[in-house]
Write a protein that holds these residues in place. Structure first.
Motif, PDB file in Angstrom:
ATOM      1  N   THR A  64       1.036  -1.255   0.032  1.00 16.17           N
ATOM      2  CA  THR A  64       0.114   0.151  -0.064  1.00 16.17           C
ATOM      3  C   THR A  64       0.902   1.190   0.003  1.00 16.17           C
ATOM      4  OG1 THR A  64      -1.935  -1.073   1.093  1.00 16.17           O
ATOM      5  CG2 THR A  64      -1.777   1.411   0.999  1.00 16.17           C
ATOM      6  N   SER A  65       1.889   1.169   0.926  1.00 12.01           N
ATOM      7  CA  SER A  65       3.000   2.316   0.749  1.00 12.01           C
ATOM      8  C   SER A  65       3.625   2.624  -0.310  1.00 12.01           C
ATOM      9  CB  SER A  65       3.829   2.326   1.867  1.00 12.01           C
ATOM     10  OG  SER A  65       4.696   1.120   1.465  1.00 12.01           O
ATOM     11  N   GLN A  66       3.509   1.485  -1.383  1.00 13.95           N
ATOM     12  CA  GLN A  66       4.168   2.025  -2.654  1.00 13.95           C
ATOM     13  C   GLN A  66       3.133   2.151  -3.606  1.00 13.95           C
ATOM     14  OE1 GLN A  66       7.577   1.657  -3.235  1.00 13.95           O
ATOM     15  NE2 GLN A  66       7.637   1.429  -0.988  1.00 13.95           N
ATOM     16  N   GLY A  67       1.775   2.379  -3.282  1.00 16.00           N
ATOM     17  CA  GLY A  67       0.655   2.779  -4.176  1.00 16.00           C
ATOM     18  C   GLY A  67       0.105   1.722  -5.077  1.00 16.00           C
ATOM     19  N   TRP A  68       0.316   0.344  -4.618  1.00 16.31           N
ATOM     20  CA  TRP A  68      -0.160  -0.550  -5.552  1.00 16.31           C
ATOM     21  C   TRP A  68      -1.311  -1.556  -4.620  1.00 16.31           C
ATOM     22  CZ3 TRP A  68       5.688  -2.452  -6.178  1.00 16.31           C
ATOM     23  CH2 TRP A  68       6.417  -1.661  -7.009  1.00 16.31           C
ATOM     24  N   GLY A  69      -1.919  -0.735  -3.629  1.00 16.13           N
ATOM     25  CA  GLY A  69      -2.599  -1.409  -2.846  1.00 16.13           C
ATOM     26  C   GLY A  69      -3.769  -2.347  -3.383  1.00 16.13           C
ATOM     27  N   THR A  70      -4.583  -1.595  -4.419  1.00 17.87           N
ATOM     28  CA  THR A  70      -5.525  -2.560  -4.840  1.00 17.87           C
ATOM     29  C   THR A  70      -5.304  -3.695  -5.815  1.00 17.87           C
ATOM     30  OG1 THR A  70      -5.393  -0.866  -6.887  1.00 17.87           O
ATOM     31  CG2 THR A  70      -6.809  -0.358  -5.255  1.00 17.87           C
ATOM     32  N   ALA A  71      -4.057  -3.944  -5.906  1.00 15.13           N
ATOM     33  CA  ALA A  71      -3.563  -5.135  -6.782  1.00 15.13           C
ATOM     34  C   ALA A  71      -3.034  -6.367  -5.729  1.00 15.13           C
ATOM     35  CB  ALA A  71      -2.062  -4.836  -7.592  1.00 15.13           C
ATOM     36  N   PHE A  72      -3.122  -6.062  -4.374  1.00 12.39           N
ATOM     37  CA  PHE A  72      -2.812  -7.166  -3.576  1.00 12.39           C
ATOM     38  C   PHE A  72      -4.145  -7.312  -2.512  1.00 12.39           C
ATOM     39  CE2 PHE A  72      -0.207  -8.575   0.359  1.00 12.39           C
ATOM     40  CZ  PHE A  72       0.086  -9.702  -0.401  1.00 12.39           C
ATOM     41  N   PRO A  73      -4.540  -8.501  -2.220  1.00 12.46           N
ATOM     42  CA  PRO A  73      -5.866  -8.942  -1.331  1.00 12.46           C
ATOM     43  C   PRO A  73      -5.491  -8.321  -0.086  1.00 12.46           C
ATOM     44  CG  PRO A  73      -4.783 -10.898  -2.021  1.00 12.46           C
ATOM     45  CD  PRO A  73      -3.960 -10.078  -2.644  1.00 12.46           C
ATOM     46  N   MET A 115      -6.920  10.134   3.012  1.00 13.40           N
ATOM     47  CA  MET A 115      -6.778   9.937   1.787  1.00 13.40           C
ATOM     48  C   MET A 115      -7.933   9.582   1.007  1.00 13.40           C
ATOM     49  SD  MET A 115      -5.924   5.877   1.784  1.00 13.40           S
ATOM     50  CE  MET A 115      -6.877   4.786   2.214  1.00 13.40           C
ATOM     51  N   GLU A 116      -7.659   9.923  -0.234  1.00 12.83           N
ATOM     52  CA  GLU A 116      -8.866  10.113  -1.037  1.00 12.83           C
ATOM     53  C   GLU A 116      -8.942   8.276  -1.699  1.00 12.83           C
ATOM     54  OE1 GLU A 116      -9.192  12.737  -4.103  1.00 12.83           O
ATOM     55  OE2 GLU A 116      -9.585  14.132  -2.585  1.00 12.83           O
ATOM     56  N   LEU A 117      -9.725   7.424  -1.481  1.00 17.37           N
ATOM     57  CA  LEU A 117      -9.664   6.245  -1.757  1.00 17.37           C
ATOM     58  C   LEU A 117     -10.245   5.978  -3.283  1.00 17.37           C
ATOM     59  CD1 LEU A 117      -9.327   3.096  -1.078  1.00 17.37           C
ATOM     60  CD2 LEU A 117     -12.034   3.078  -0.389  1.00 17.37           C
ATOM     61  N   PRO A 118      -9.383   5.431  -3.985  1.00 19.70           N
ATOM     62  CA  PRO A 118      -9.713   5.151  -5.482  1.00 19.70           C
ATOM     63  C   PRO A 118     -10.656   4.001  -5.595  1.00 19.70           C
ATOM     64  CG  PRO A 118      -7.664   4.023  -4.943  1.00 19.70           C
ATOM     65  CD  PRO A 118      -7.803   4.993  -3.971  1.00 19.70           C
ATOM     66  N   LEU A 119     -12.186   4.379  -5.341  1.00 22.42           N
ATOM     67  CA  LEU A 119     -13.177   3.473  -5.350  1.00 22.42           C
ATOM     68  C   LEU A 119     -13.228   2.655  -6.304  1.00 22.42           C
ATOM     69  CD1 LEU A 119     -15.249   2.633  -2.938  1.00 22.42           C
ATOM     70  CD2 LEU A 119     -16.881   4.270  -4.067  1.00 22.42           C
ATOM     71  N   PRO A 120     -13.317   2.932  -7.515  1.00 20.85           N
ATOM     72  CA  PRO A 120     -13.612   2.066  -8.797  1.00 20.85           C
ATOM     73  C   PRO A 120     -12.183   0.788  -8.851  1.00 20.85           C
ATOM     74  CG  PRO A 120     -13.833   4.303  -9.644  1.00 20.85           C
ATOM     75  CD  PRO A 120     -13.158   4.500  -7.945  1.00 20.85           C
ATOM     76  N   SER A 121     -10.955   1.334  -8.721  1.00 17.87           N
ATOM     77  CA  SER A 121     -10.198   0.224  -8.554  1.00 17.87           C
ATOM     78  C   SER A 121     -10.162  -0.606  -7.297  1.00 17.87           C
ATOM     79  CB  SER A 121      -8.904   0.706  -8.722  1.00 17.87           C
ATOM     80  OG  SER A 121      -8.408   1.621  -7.694  1.00 17.87           O
ATOM     81  N   PHE A 122     -10.670   0.033  -6.226  1.00 15.13           N
ATOM     82  CA  PHE A 122     -10.754  -0.816  -4.770  1.00 15.13           C
ATOM     83  C   PHE A 122     -12.063  -1.846  -5.024  1.00 15.13           C
ATOM     84  CE2 PHE A 122     -13.103  -1.254  -0.903  1.00 15.13           C
ATOM     85  CZ  PHE A 122     -12.333  -1.743  -0.161  1.00 15.13           C
ATOM     86  N   LEU A 123     -12.969  -1.456  -5.706  1.00 16.61           N
ATOM     87  CA  LEU A 123     -14.226  -2.519  -5.651  1.00 16.61           C
ATOM     88  C   LEU A 123     -13.615  -3.454  -6.782  1.00 16.61           C
ATOM     89  CD1 LEU A 123     -17.015   0.197  -5.541  1.00 16.61           C
ATOM     90  CD2 LEU A 123     -16.335  -1.440  -3.848  1.00 16.61           C
ATOM     91  N   THR A 124     -13.108  -3.040  -7.719  1.00 12.89           N
ATOM     92  CA  THR A 124     -12.814  -4.086  -8.755  1.00 12.89           C
ATOM     93  C   THR A 124     -11.634  -5.118  -8.151  1.00 12.89           C
ATOM     94  OG1 THR A 124     -12.712  -2.597 -10.747  1.00 12.89           O
ATOM     95  CG2 THR A 124     -11.343  -4.347 -11.037  1.00 12.89           C
ATOM     96  N   GLY A 125     -10.769  -4.538  -7.350  1.00 15.58           N
ATOM     97  CA  GLY A 125      -9.897  -5.453  -7.003  1.00 15.58           C
ATOM     98  C   GLY A 125     -10.535  -6.352  -5.973  1.00 15.58           C
ATOM     99  N   CYS A 126     -11.405  -6.033  -5.131  1.00 10.86           N
ATOM    100  CA  CYS A 126     -12.378  -6.668  -4.104  1.00 10.86           C
ATOM    101  C   CYS A 126     -13.004  -7.909  -5.158  1.00 10.86           C
ATOM    102  CB  CYS A 126     -13.098  -6.000  -3.412  1.00 10.86           C
ATOM    103  SG  CYS A 126     -12.388  -4.962  -2.180  1.00 10.86           S
ATOM    104  N   ALA A 127     -13.492  -7.207  -6.083  1.00  9.50           N
ATOM    105  CA  ALA A 127     -14.399  -8.259  -6.738  1.00  9.50           C
ATOM    106  C   ALA A 127     -13.406  -9.439  -7.351  1.00  9.50           C
ATOM    107  CB  ALA A 127     -15.191  -7.547  -7.896  1.00  9.50           C
ATOM    108  N   GLY A 128     -12.435  -8.754  -8.151  1.00 10.80           N
ATOM    109  CA  GLY A 128     -11.378  -9.942  -8.666  1.00 10.80           C
ATOM    110  C   GLY A 128     -10.851 -10.884  -7.884  1.00 10.80           C
ATOM    111  N   TYR A 129     -10.402 -10.645  -6.536  1.00  5.05           N
ATOM    112  CA  TYR A 129      -9.867 -11.552  -5.724  1.00  5.05           C
ATOM    113  C   TYR A 129     -10.779 -12.361  -5.140  1.00  5.05           C
ATOM    114  CZ  TYR A 129      -5.131  -9.892  -5.769  1.00  5.05           C
ATOM    115  OH  TYR A 129      -3.847  -9.627  -6.101  1.00  5.05           O
ATOM    116  N   LEU A 130     -12.168 -11.948  -4.879  1.00  2.00           N
ATOM    117  CA  LEU A 130     -13.392 -12.796  -4.703  1.00  2.00           C
ATOM    118  C   LEU A 130     -13.652 -13.815  -5.385  1.00  2.00           C
ATOM    119  CD1 LEU A 130     -15.873 -10.236  -2.606  1.00  2.00           C
ATOM    120  CD2 LEU A 130     -14.598 -12.055  -1.654  1.00  2.00           C
ATOM    121  N   VAL A 131     -13.645 -13.386  -6.809  1.00  2.00           N
ATOM    122  CA  VAL A 131     -14.218 -14.456  -7.970  1.00  2.00           C
ATOM    123  C   VAL A 131     -12.967 -15.284  -7.919  1.00  2.00           C
ATOM    124  CG1 VAL A 131     -14.520 -14.831 -10.295  1.00  2.00           C
ATOM    125  CG2 VAL A 131     -15.617 -13.016  -9.011  1.00  2.00           C
ATOM    126  N   LEU A 132     -11.703 -15.073  -7.893  1.00  2.00           N
ATOM    127  CA  LEU A 132     -10.471 -15.921  -8.227  1.00  2.00           C
ATOM    128  C   LEU A 132     -10.555 -16.950  -6.798  1.00  2.00           C
ATOM    129  CD1 LEU A 132      -7.898 -16.583  -9.598  1.00  2.00           C
ATOM    130  CD2 LEU A 132      -6.545 -14.780  -8.115  1.00  2.00           C
TER     131      LEU A 132
END
Length: 242
Positions: free
Chosen positions: A184-193, A208-225
């Motif tokens: 997260t500190s490196q700015g790649w938080g939405t790519a790691f579960p 901080m301003e949460l990047p909501l679209p990428s956050f929700l996409t990351g959540c959905a992707g890892y849930l499905v995977l």
């Protein structure tokens, strides 16, 4: 059938000793974070926001991943012991239903954990003498944190399914929580579960301003995977060798 499977999982959890962890583990980051806040008032001047940053720094990195890791490992513990797989895999319950029932219980547990954390946060702030109004973002932090917690649980369910031993998946949850903060500190938080938990809670950075679209996409992707991997693992498991 899914509702019946959920009820069965709830019955299994009702008298589980694992609930003690839910009463004890969230208290530690609340106490540590509050003392850290009180010891650094000259630097932490943003009252509720500063207190939240101290609470979530500990909980998102250590205690919540460990909590979810313990619970998910315990959920498969009954199947892994005493050859219970023979009964589970020969029952007229689809593999997907079995997995989703456990994940549904995990979602409820994640919501309960966040609610408890919210209560401890408000209580800690009052005891620390904070008189400002509660931050309006608090419900969002808790709800999105709960969603990130469900993602962690989904991943941990797969690890606990694939690994028979109890301790290794819990250790993986702890390592994942630490790595999550680093990622997260490196700015790649939405790519790691495991980072999704910290991002959803706005851990250590409540402004901080949460990047909501990428956050929700990351959540959905890892849930499905995680669901696909777990269901395929269950579907291919042979009851005779379980």
């Amino acid at each position: 059938m899914l509702l019946r499977a959920i009820k069965a999982e709830v019955l299994k959890c009702r008298r589980a000793p694992v609930w003690l962890a839910f009463l004890v583990l969230p208290v530690f980051p609340a106490v540590l974070g509050t003392f850290n806040y009180l010891g650094n008032l000259e630097v932490l001047e943003d009252q509720w926001y500063s207190l939240w940053s101290q609470h979530t720094l500990f909980s998102s990195m250590f205690f919540l991943p460990a909590l979810f890791g313990v619970f998910c490992a315990w959920q498969w513990r009954l199947e892994h012991t005493d050859h219970n797989w023979n009964a589970v895999l020969t029952a007229p319950v689809p593999a997907g239903t079995l997995y989703l029932a456990k994940l549904a219980v995990d979602a409820a547990v994640s919501l309960l954990a966040m609610a408890f954390i919210g209560v401890l946060f408000v209580l800690s702030g009052k005891l620390a003498g904070i008189t400002a109004p509660l931050p309006p973002e608090l419900p969002r932090w808790l709800l999105l944190g709960a969603l990130g917690g469900v993602v962690v649980c989904a991943v941990q369910l797969f690890f606990s399914l694939a690994i028979r031993a109890f301790a290794p998946p819990v250790a993986m949850a702890l390592v994942g929580g630490i790595l999550g903060l680093m990622v997260t500190s490196q700015g790649w938080g939405t790519a790691f579960p495991y980072s999704l938990l910290a991002l959803g809670m706005a851990a250590n950075n409540p402004r901080m301003e949460l990047p909501l679209p990428s956050f929700l996409t990351g959540c959905a992707g890892y849930l499905v995977l995680a669901a696909v991997l777990s269901i395929r693992w269950l579907s291919r498991r042979d009851a005779s060798t379980a």
